[in-house]
Write an enzyme that holds these catalytic residues in place. Structure first.
Site, PDB file in Angstrom:
ATOM      1  CB  CYS A  79      -0.964  -0.058   1.186  1.00 32.71           C
ATOM      2  SG  CYS A  79      -2.334   1.065   0.961  1.00 32.71           S
ATOM      3  CG  HIS A 167      -3.881  -3.429   3.175  1.00 33.45           C
ATOM      4  ND1 HIS A 167      -2.876  -2.997   4.017  1.00 33.45           N
ATOM      5  CD2 HIS A 167      -4.448  -2.316   2.664  1.00 33.45           C
ATOM      6  CE1 HIS A 167      -2.851  -1.686   4.015  1.00 33.45           C
ATOM      7  NE2 HIS A 167      -3.793  -1.246   3.203  1.00 33.45           N
ATOM      8  CD  GLU A 169      -1.597  -5.934   5.496  1.00 35.60           C
ATOM      9  OE1 GLU A 169      -1.279  -6.368   4.384  1.00 35.60           O
ATOM     10  OE2 GLU A 169      -1.724  -4.714   5.736  1.00 35.60           O
ATOM     11  CG  ASP A 225       0.862 -12.413  28.346  1.00 37.18           C
ATOM     12  OD1 ASP A 225       0.500 -13.373  27.657  1.00 37.18           O
ATOM     13  OD2 ASP A 225       0.500 -11.237  28.144  1.00 37.18           O
ATOM     14  CB  SER A 226       2.762 -13.109  34.603  1.00 32.13           C
ATOM     15  OG  SER A 226       1.492 -13.493  35.062  1.00 32.13           O
TER      16      SER A 226
END
Ligand code: XMP
Length: 508
Positions: A79, A167, A169, A225-226
């Site tokens: 783009c 695009h 993606e 995550d933690s």
């Protein structure tokens, strides 16, 4: 060597999506601001110039020195990226007659061009641009068109420069992943070695070397995550790791107890701290959302800090920071919508070094790593939950009583999602207590005048945008009935049908 693709960020909303697609191809990539290309980094095997909200003619448009990489490695412009390359190298870019937005089909495709290998005739793509390329630089040729966009894609194969005005993606470009794969694997030569197993092996090794015999402190939140960061560190350094899990009193029903048990089963060395009195006291009478968030953030640091100081020989502070938390994205508006607070942020005088073993991973990759580490599915598949917890889901001042009302309602909703097999179909869900609103109801022969509860369930891939989940009416009816019958103080249930944007996921 960790071969990688660099994605230069020019401020488009979809830049992160490109990175996610590449990672799904087991290829490591980094998003960097447009002007931070790592000249001289031998691990870089290709560059993608992503989209931008600007036109190449805007005075504030972001510009990059193409000589840093053109002729040295393969380049793909997407783009704005494609228009910028064309404009800079002597082609022409002009405002399109009408903004080209939405689905389009590639009516001509040159499948001899390596970028379009495997493409089907009329392949659907997604366009979103105001300008359009009207002439290509010397040595460039057109390799795909739509009926409205002549230069939908171009190539200069000798220089390995490619550009697409659509695009690839986004989901609506049906062969977009194929195009990115053609670029990354065939043109750049990625060996596709980025995988959870590989990540675990190399990270455990690196952590051992980095940390040696030092002690490490990590703040657990109960979130994915933690928890994954803790298990990874535990594998690398075992009992040298001490985890601290602070209960601010506004977690889900029984969450503290259940999560502590899970952590112990995983063999983690965890200190659980019930600091709820402090949080409730400091939040007394506070109704303003940002003020609540600030108080909770500050209290968290204080409690965590006091615990951490007891571990006098600690050298490292570990955090479950993930890649989207750190991407130095170009925030063009620069406005803060909500301040997100997480555990950590110890005062600097403690002189702890930061250890962030998940800092390169997207959320879905964190989950894959968690599975690779043998963590139980209920811990890995857990919905995101905000650091300030139910405090931002009680509109108005917070009291222990209100928290327990909300915990009950929330528990019925979440348990219902699990029982109906809907839990994994939504990104996150929860109940909100509208504690300053009362409405009239009738129960038995009695008039009631109580609070409503709102239910929120959204689908999303990254929480940046979200849609309200289209949950079955029968399910909503059952949950509403159960909440009104079982939770004292609630006589009405509403379902939130707002998407993000313009709303946000949390109500405060
Ligand atoms: P919003 O409400 O901004 O939320 O659409 C986006 C995502 O972020 C989570 N969230 C937080 N997470 N600390 C966190 O760790 C916070 O203060 C916080 N506030 C919102 C929210 O649950 C959603 O997943």
């Amino acid at each position: 060597m960790q071969e990688k693709i660099i994605i230069l960020d020019f401020g488009s909303q979809t830049t992160q999506l490109i990175a996610r697609r590449l990672r799904e191809m087991d290829t490591f990539c980094e998003i960097l601001p447009y002007n931070k290309f790592p000249v001289g980094d031998k691990d870089v095997i290709g560059v993608i110039l992503a989209g931008s909200p600007y036109s190449v003619y805007d005075p504030e448009a972001f510009k990059v020195d193409l000589s840093q990489f053109i002729g040295k490695m393969p380049v793909l412009g997407i783009c704005y990226g494609a228009q910028f390359i064309s404009h800079t190298l002597g082609g022409r870019v002009e405002p399109a007659d009408s903004r080209e937005y939405g689905r389009a089909n590639l009516t001509t495709i040159d499948t001899t061009c390596p970028l379009f290998k495997g493409f089907e005739a009329n392949s659907q793509v997604w366009m979103s641009h105001g300008d359009t390329i009207t002439a290509l630089p010397d040595g460039f040729r057109c390799v795909a068109s739509t009926d409205k966009v002549k230069f939908a894609a171009y190539a200069a194969e000798d220089k390995k420069v490619f550009g697409v005005q659509f695009h690839p993606e986004v989901f609506h470009s049906l062969q977009g992943t194929q195009l990115l794969k053609n670029f990354v694997v065939d043109i750049c030569g990625s060996h596709q070695t980025w995988s959870p197993a590989n990540f675990v092996d190399t990270t455990v090794q690196e952590l051992k070397e980095q940390i040696g015999n030092d002690r490490v402190i990590l703040g657990l939140s109960g979130g994915v995550d933690s928890s994954v960061a803790a298990v990874l560190l535990n594998r690398a350094i075992g009992r040298q790791l001490t985890c601290i899990f602070v209960d601010h009193g506004m977690l889900r029903k029984d969450e503290f107890k259940n999560v502590m048990r899970d952590y112990e089963c995983l063999g983690l060395n965890v200190i659980g701290v019930d600091a709820s009195d402090k949080f409730f006291k400091d939040l007394e009478g506070v109704t303003e959302p940002e003020k609540k968030r600030k108080i909770i953030g500050r209290d968290f640091v204080e409690v965590f800090d006091a615990e951490a100081k007891k571990i006098t020989d600690a050298k490292w502070l570990a955090q479950g920071t993930i890649y989207p938390d750190r991407i130095e994205s170009l925030n063009i508006t620069g406005k803060v919508i909500k301040s997100h607070h997480n555990v950590g942020g110890l005062p600097e005088e403690m002189h702890l070094s930061l250890c962030e073993p998940l800092k390169w991973l997207f959320k879905d990759e964190v989950r894959r790593v968690g599975r690779q580490l043998g963590m139980p599915e209920h811990l890995i598949g857990r919905h995101p939950f905000p650091g300030p917890g139910l405090a931002v889901r009680i509109l108005g001042a917070i009291t222990r009583e209100k928290v327990s009302v909300l915990q009950e309602a929330d528990n019925i909703f979440i348990q219902g999602l699990r029982d109906w097999g809907l839990y994994d179909q939504v990104w996150q869900a929860g109940a909100i207590l509208l504690s300053e609103v009362r409405s009239v109801g009738v129960m038995g022969d009695e008039r009631t005048y109580e609070n409503p509860v709102a239910l929120r369930a959204v689908t999303s891939t990254d929480a940046m945008t979200a849609d309200w989940a289209h949950l079955p009416y029968d399910f909503l009816a059952k949950v509403s009935n159960d909440i009104i019958n079982k939770v004292r103080g609630v006589n009405r249930v509403c379902y939130d049908i707002s998407s993000k944007p313009p709303s946000t996921i949390e109500w405060e």
